[in-house]
Write an enzyme that holds these catalytic residues in place. Sequence first.
Site, PDB file in Angstrom:
ATOM      1  N   ASP A  38      61.499 104.572  -9.133  1.00 18.01           N
ATOM      2  CA  ASP A  38      61.992 105.356 -10.265  1.00 18.01           C
ATOM      3  C   ASP A  38      62.977 104.550 -11.085  1.00 18.01           C
ATOM      4  O   ASP A  38      63.020 104.631 -12.315  1.00 18.01           O
ATOM      5  CB  ASP A  38      62.708 106.626  -9.765  1.00 18.01           C
ATOM      6  CG  ASP A  38      61.716 107.622  -9.190  1.00 18.01           C
ATOM      7  OD1 ASP A  38      60.500 107.324  -9.231  1.00 18.01           O
ATOM      8  OD2 ASP A  38      62.161 108.678  -8.713  1.00 18.01           O
ATOM      9  N   LYS A 125      41.057 126.767  -5.850  1.00 20.63           N
ATOM     10  CA  LYS A 125      41.417 127.647  -6.967  1.00 20.63           C
ATOM     11  C   LYS A 125      42.926 127.571  -7.125  1.00 20.63           C
ATOM     12  O   LYS A 125      43.675 128.008  -6.264  1.00 20.63           O
ATOM     13  CB  LYS A 125      40.993 129.091  -6.696  1.00 20.63           C
ATOM     14  CG  LYS A 125      41.291 129.995  -7.874  1.00 20.63           C
ATOM     15  CD  LYS A 125      40.566 131.314  -7.772  1.00 20.63           C
ATOM     16  CE  LYS A 125      40.574 132.059  -9.096  1.00 20.63           C
ATOM     17  NZ  LYS A 125      41.898 132.402  -9.570  1.00 20.63           N
ATOM     18  N   CYS A 425      80.782 146.923  -8.080  1.00 19.17           N
ATOM     19  CA  CYS A 425      80.567 145.705  -7.313  1.00 19.17           C
ATOM     20  C   CYS A 425      80.965 145.988  -5.862  1.00 19.17           C
ATOM     21  O   CYS A 425      82.078 146.444  -5.606  1.00 19.17           O
ATOM     22  CB  CYS A 425      81.419 144.575  -7.884  1.00 19.17           C
ATOM     23  SG  CYS A 425      81.471 143.146  -6.789  1.00 19.17           S
ATOM     24  N   CYS A 428      84.364 143.951  -4.909  1.00 19.33           N
ATOM     25  CA  CYS A 428      85.703 144.156  -5.461  1.00 19.33           C
ATOM     26  C   CYS A 428      85.880 145.520  -6.102  1.00 19.33           C
ATOM     27  O   CYS A 428      86.968 145.865  -6.539  1.00 19.33           O
ATOM     28  CB  CYS A 428      86.043 143.057  -6.465  1.00 19.33           C
ATOM     29  SG  CYS A 428      85.112 143.201  -7.988  1.00 19.33           S
ATOM     30  N   CYS A 443      78.886 141.803 -11.890  1.00 21.39           N
ATOM     31  CA  CYS A 443      80.279 142.174 -11.706  1.00 21.39           C
ATOM     32  C   CYS A 443      81.088 141.391 -12.746  1.00 21.39           C
ATOM     33  O   CYS A 443      81.014 140.170 -12.780  1.00 21.39           O
ATOM     34  CB  CYS A 443      80.728 141.801 -10.297  1.00 21.39           C
ATOM     35  SG  CYS A 443      82.520 141.843 -10.128  1.00 21.39           S
TER      36      CYS A 443
HETATM   37  S1  IVH Z   1      36.533 127.500 -13.387  1.00 18.05           S
HETATM   38  C1  IVH Z   1      33.721 129.811 -16.059  1.00 18.05           C
HETATM   39  N1  IVH Z   1      37.925 126.355 -11.471  1.00 18.05           N
HETATM   40  O1  IVH Z   1      40.728 131.023 -12.397  1.00 18.05           O
HETATM   41  C2  IVH Z   1      34.599 129.290 -15.015  1.00 18.05           C
HETATM   42  N2  IVH Z   1      38.896 128.187 -12.622  1.00 18.05           N
HETATM   43  O2  IVH Z   1      39.270 133.653 -12.755  1.00 18.05           O
HETATM   44  C3  IVH Z   1      35.951 129.066 -15.499  1.00 18.05           C
HETATM   45  N3  IVH Z   1      41.152 128.738 -11.888  1.00 18.05           N
HETATM   46  O3  IVH Z   1      41.150 131.404 -15.824  1.00 18.05           O
HETATM   47  C4  IVH Z   1      36.952 128.748 -14.523  1.00 18.05           C
HETATM   48  N4  IVH Z   1      41.322 127.173 -10.364  1.00 18.05           N
HETATM   49  O4  IVH Z   1      42.626 129.708 -14.703  1.00 18.05           O
HETATM   50  C5  IVH Z   1      37.889 127.321 -12.406  1.00 18.05           C
HETATM   51  N5  IVH Z   1      39.068 125.239  -9.784  1.00 18.05           N
HETATM   52  C6  IVH Z   1      39.018 126.199 -10.709  1.00 18.05           C
HETATM   53  C7  IVH Z   1      40.102 127.066 -10.921  1.00 18.05           C
HETATM   54  C8  IVH Z   1      39.986 128.060 -11.895  1.00 18.05           C
HETATM   55  C9  IVH Z   1      41.933 128.181 -10.961  1.00 18.05           C
HETATM   56  C10 IVH Z   1      41.518 129.917 -12.703  1.00 18.05           C
HETATM   57  C11 IVH Z   1      41.335 129.683 -14.164  1.00 18.05           C
HETATM   58  C12 IVH Z   1      40.548 130.837 -14.708  1.00 18.05           C
HETATM   59  C13 IVH Z   1      40.553 131.796 -13.559  1.00 18.05           C
HETATM   60  C14 IVH Z   1      39.212 132.488 -13.515  1.00 18.05           C
END
Ligand code: IVH
Length: 686
Positions: A38, A125, A425, A428, A443
């Site tokens: 860094d 996801k 509070c 106090c 407070c």
């Molecule tokens: S694909 C048509 N991939 O989930 C498909 N979405 O419920 C579009 N999300 O608004 C989404 N991880 O914000 C996709 N690996 C992933 C994801 C993902 C999170 C969220 C995304 C979307 C929501 C859909």
Amino acid sequence: MATNAKSKGALARIDQLVDELNDHSYRYYVLSQPSISDAEYDELFRELQNLEREHPEHVRPDSPTQRVGAKPLDGFATVKHRIPMLSLDNAMNEQELLDFDEQVRRFLEKDGGDPKEIEYTVEYKFDGVAVSLVYEDGRLSQAATRGDGTTGEDVTLNARTIKAIPLKLRSKELPKGLLEIRGEVLFRKKEFDALNEERQARGEETFANPRNAASGSLRQLDPQETARRPLWFFSYGVGAVESSSKSISNLARQPLAAAMAEVESLGFSISPGYRTVKGADALVTAYREAENSRDTLPFEVDGIVIKVNDVELQERLGFRQRSPRWAIAAKFKPVEAVTKLEDIIIQVGRTGALTPVAVLKPVRVGGVIVSRATLHNQDEIERKGLLIGDSVVVRRQGDVIPAVVAAVTASRTGAERSFSFPRECPECGSLAERPEGEAVTRCPNPQCPAKLHNRLVHYASRDAMDIEGLGDKMVELLLEHQLVKDLPDLYSLRVEQLQELPRMGEISSKNLVESIAASKERPLDKLVFALGIRHVGSKTAQTLARQSGTIEKFLSLTSDDLLAMEEVGPETAASVSEFLADRYSQRLVQALLEGGVTPAPVAVRAAAGGAFTGQSFVLTGTLSSMSRKEAEEQILSRGGKVSSSVSKKTSFVVAGESPGSKLDTAKKLGVSVLSEQEFSALLGSH
Ligand code: IVH
């Protein structure tokens, strides 16, 4: 403006530094393989800043210095997505995942094919905020939130501050045309925890989860505020492609996994463990493996997303109302438990915030015993309709602070009682205040012992006055024995007094007195932070100290001075003004100074972050497109200085119509002269 040899040399070095620094960022934020420390990065960054200061005409838009610097907005513009941003259907368990695979195969069968085993991509996801990033001719031109899927908000300036978002695609030749990258902006767990701790210490509301924190941080009107939040970005797909460049025009036509490999090579992070699997059994195995590995990830995930890899099959499958038939989100089981809400107590923070805390019958949630959970504020309790004695669902995700999700109303016995938020509070007895429009009750008593305890601990903490030996326990001892009634009393403590305290010998007493004395000369920014002003964290304290230089100047800052500081938002400015105007705070600081606190002055800096920081301008002659005053304001607002006479130190002389002798002096001293046109162009590019 004449480009002389020096300027050319600088240009080459600036180019080199920009590329090198961007490369280091890429290695750090995308590859997670930092190649320099860094400190080395900071050194190169400062070299670049200095060169850019001397040669503002060479500042490149993709320079890492240009991530921050934009002014706060009044509101966000709306952006219509070229292709709607859809949502995903959910599968809540293995059976629903198998059902999804079967539906895909059945649909394709009906459609005339005979698919046996489908190939799917598997990725996490992410639990953040969806954004669309538009690159035109290889450069980031617009970032937008998902919004309702059709229209989102323009958050370009904020997205530019996120280091994992490349300002320029990584490609030998920048692809012509338009490429939209989609993905998720998120907080990592450890930075989320740190943010909440910091907010709690400052008496601000904490975020309930990393997703709220990411969304709140991305939707700040002041990009400087977003820049202070350590946000990350992961891409999960490609949106619109309008290009004939070989390198990207095929992106949307390739199998998904191949396209994502391209996206990765353009400089984006994609899901860790991104892979393809074939058939239903492999899908279920991948789901189990992902669920088992979720805690090893640095960020929150709430499931995996499965997508059909083949684009032709995707097209045949098509869409339902709001979601594609070729993808599904397979959710993980949240880590939850049911336990009893035994009580709700109120904690008073350093700034006097009254925070309700749930006292729970200890319960194991995802491997950790939980017995307390913050309820944030009064509204939160009402929103959730919690009663003391309720059975409640407690949820923990990864490392995140446990949350009370809801009451199990079906198991109520009638013995539950409602919680009434105290009017006073609990420490106090002062009448608590809840300013209109705010969620936090406070407070107002500056001498409230709960505040005093926390204020003393904060004052002595490492990033503040750094008083060794003055921690939580010691503070309690001092207060209990009434040796200290407020911060300044620390400086009159004597060894003989301390020695009287339980478990304190001569040596430890001497040590404490010495470390208290050593704190007298801490630099101004440490003192400003130590005062515990609301909204003033250690970064803001540095800004305030650098802009004022001395304690006297700091104490005389006006509300206008504060509002003019680029890194200080209106909330912070209001809170500092309030502190400075408060009689009690004034007396407190005065008493500290009388007690011998002499903060070391800090080098004053011009409005930071502006493109003209460190540059001085002299105006001569009449400008046709703006008044002298306007020109001055334009310079000042970019962090530059305006002086009335030319010296060797002058960076630029701006010469309008019928310039005076200042022009001659500039020529004699070799100072760069800008015509009005050149000056306007310079303003336009910053
Ligand atoms: S694909 C048509 N991939 O989930 C498909 N979405 O419920 C579009 N999300 O608004 C989404 N991880 O914000 C996709 N690996 C992933 C994801 C993902 C999170 C969220 C995304 C979307 C929501 C859909």
